[in-house]
Design an enzyme around this catalytic site. Structure first.
Site, PDB file in Angstrom:
ATOM      1  N   TYR A 297       0.841  -1.195   0.000  1.00 61.32           N
ATOM      2  CA  TYR A 297       0.000   0.000   0.000  1.00 61.32           C
ATOM      3  C   TYR A 297       0.880   1.251   0.000  1.00 61.32           C
ATOM      4  O   TYR A 297       1.714   1.446   0.888  1.00 61.32           O
ATOM      5  CB  TYR A 297      -0.888  -0.013   1.235  1.00 61.32           C
ATOM      6  CG  TYR A 297      -2.069   0.908   1.176  1.00 61.32           C
ATOM      7  CD1 TYR A 297      -3.323   0.433   0.804  1.00 61.32           C
ATOM      8  CD2 TYR A 297      -1.971   2.245   1.529  1.00 61.32           C
ATOM      9  CE1 TYR A 297      -4.432   1.273   0.771  1.00 61.32           C
ATOM     10  CE2 TYR A 297      -3.061   3.095   1.506  1.00 61.32           C
ATOM     11  CZ  TYR A 297      -4.296   2.593   1.122  1.00 61.32           C
ATOM     12  OH  TYR A 297      -5.402   3.432   1.087  1.00 61.32           O
ATOM     13  N   TYR A 341      -5.778   5.252  -7.194  1.00 58.34           N
ATOM     14  CA  TYR A 341      -6.001   5.176  -5.757  1.00 58.34           C
ATOM     15  C   TYR A 341      -7.393   4.604  -5.530  1.00 58.34           C
ATOM     16  O   TYR A 341      -8.384   5.321  -5.597  1.00 58.34           O
ATOM     17  CB  TYR A 341      -5.862   6.555  -5.125  1.00 58.34           C
ATOM     18  CG  TYR A 341      -6.163   6.580  -3.642  1.00 58.34           C
ATOM     19  CD1 TYR A 341      -5.333   5.939  -2.736  1.00 58.34           C
ATOM     20  CD2 TYR A 341      -7.272   7.257  -3.153  1.00 58.34           C
ATOM     21  CE1 TYR A 341      -5.597   5.955  -1.376  1.00 58.34           C
ATOM     22  CE2 TYR A 341      -7.549   7.296  -1.794  1.00 58.34           C
ATOM     23  CZ  TYR A 341      -6.714   6.633  -0.918  1.00 58.34           C
ATOM     24  OH  TYR A 341      -6.986   6.666   0.422  1.00 58.34           O
TER      25      TYR A 341
END
Length: 388
Positions: A297, A341
């Site tokens: 991430y 995203y």
């Protein structure tokens, strides 16, 4: 699941379908529409229909409730529905929840989804505009009045301490950004397709909050992503090679807050991800050398470096050099800095493609993938592997 011993979830469920909308800055449609498109695409990929689905999992921050998605997709009765808290930290936990439901017989086919207009609608990067009183919100009262209003400002505190502790300069964060953008450049689905960057371009990008520059910060994206989970046995009768859930874990560290855990003894690591790492290695029976590809991430580059260190791929303060050496295939879709995203859900999809052998940046013979969710908050992670 105990953090002190291995759990028994691994090998009992698999990801069998992935689907997404296009990734854009202005989708032109509602978040519910994006969710439905992603769910339908994932079911098509799995060779399943809405009638097969009896479970749905999403994030607490999602504006499209499970029953609304079920109705709009033509899904019938649900025997399981769930939401996971803490923003991007929920990504891998949605799959864990699905796997738990499948393994215990609570549901047979569970779809995990996330959809938002994070660029054309509510922009997380704009910072805290208003917050209702809450126990967890009280922690922000020690930061917001002093100007720490945005995710970048919260991460900058830990990033600055990391640099100081190890005698590093902000330029070391550029290795993550360059790696992500190199992979995004060859990924047609990525927003930055065809647009690699150099370390010099990273260093020349404007400050957002020192020591973070623009190219240290992830995008804001409109889009949706969905993941289909079922049993390993059923997966073997479906058209796509399954990505078996070898291990799944959640983690919150001592003194945990949402992005503002500044009162811990040490700011140079991510204890919540340390909890996840220990449980994944313990339950999956693997170690760092066994991993073929890592999808970490990357809302902000410093936290990618800290994750590599928490998982034991390298020593403390050594992750920038580890990334620079391409010692491990990393974020082969371009990550959230380069592809999109989607709160980490697109990272899970990339890990599945790597296991299937269908990634545009395929790692040869990739059989074991590590995926992580959002950091700085209570978080989660997955180990995915090839069947057999």
């Amino acid at each position: 699941m105990s953090a002190r011993k291995a759990d028994t979830l691994g090998g009992r469920a698999a990801i069998v379908g992935i689907g997404a909308t296009e990734f854009s800055k202005d989708s032109g449609r509602s978040e519910l529409k994006l969710a439905v498109e992603a769910v339908q695409a994932a079911l098509d990929d799995a060779g399943l229909t809405p009638a097969d689905v009896d479970g749905l999992v999403t994030f607490t921050m999602d504006t499209s409730p499970e029953i609304s998605v079920a109705q709009a997709c033509g899904i019938g009765d649900l025997t399981f529905f769930s939401r996971v808290h803490y923003g991007g930290g929920a990504a891998c936990a949605t799959v864990q929840q699905a796997a738990l439901a499948v393994a215990t017989g609570v549901a047979e086919v569970v779809v995990c989804y996330r959809a938002f207009n994070e660029r054309s609608g509510r922009r997380f990067g704009s910072g805290v505009q208003h917050r209702e009183p809450s126990a967890e919100g009280a922690a922000l009262g020690w930061s917001l009045p002093f100007g720490l209003l945005t995710p970048a400002s919260w991460v900058a505190m830990a990033a600055q301490r990391y640099l100081y502790a190890y005698g590093l300069k902000p330029e070391v964060f550029g290795h993550v950004a360059v790696t992500d953008r190199r992979h995004a450049a060859t990924n047609p689905a990525a927003y930055f397709h065809g647009k690699p960057i150099t370390l010099a371009e990273h260093a020349a990008s404007r400050w957002i909050v020192e020591p973070l520059r623009l190219l240290d910060c992830c995008q804001e994206t409109d889009g949706g992503q969905a993941i289909v989970v079922t049993s390993v046995e059923r997966a073997r009768d479906l058209p796509r090679p399954p990505a078996v859930i070898t291990a799944a874990a959640q983690g919150a560290g001592r003194g945990q807050e949402q992005m503002t855990s500044f009162y811990r003894d040490d700011l140079t690591g991510l204890p919540e991800m340390g909890v996840v790492a220990r449980q994944l290695w313990r339950s999956g029976g693997l170690r760092p050398a066994d991993i073929d590809v890592a999808i970490l991430y990357d809302h902000f580059t410093p936290f990618v470096l800290m994750q590599l260190e928490e998982f034991g791929f390298c020593g403390r303060g050594e992750a920038a050099g580890f990334v620079a050496e391409d010692a491990l295939p990393l974020n082969t879709h371009g990550g959230q800095l380069g592809e999109a995203y989607l709160h980490g859900m697109n990272g899970i999809a990339e890990a599945v493609r790597q296991i299937r052998g269908t990634s545009v940046n395929q790692v040869p013979e990739a059989a074991r993938a590590l995926v992580t969710a959002g950091t700085g908050v209570p978080t989660s992670g997955l180990l995915l592997g090839a069947d057999g």
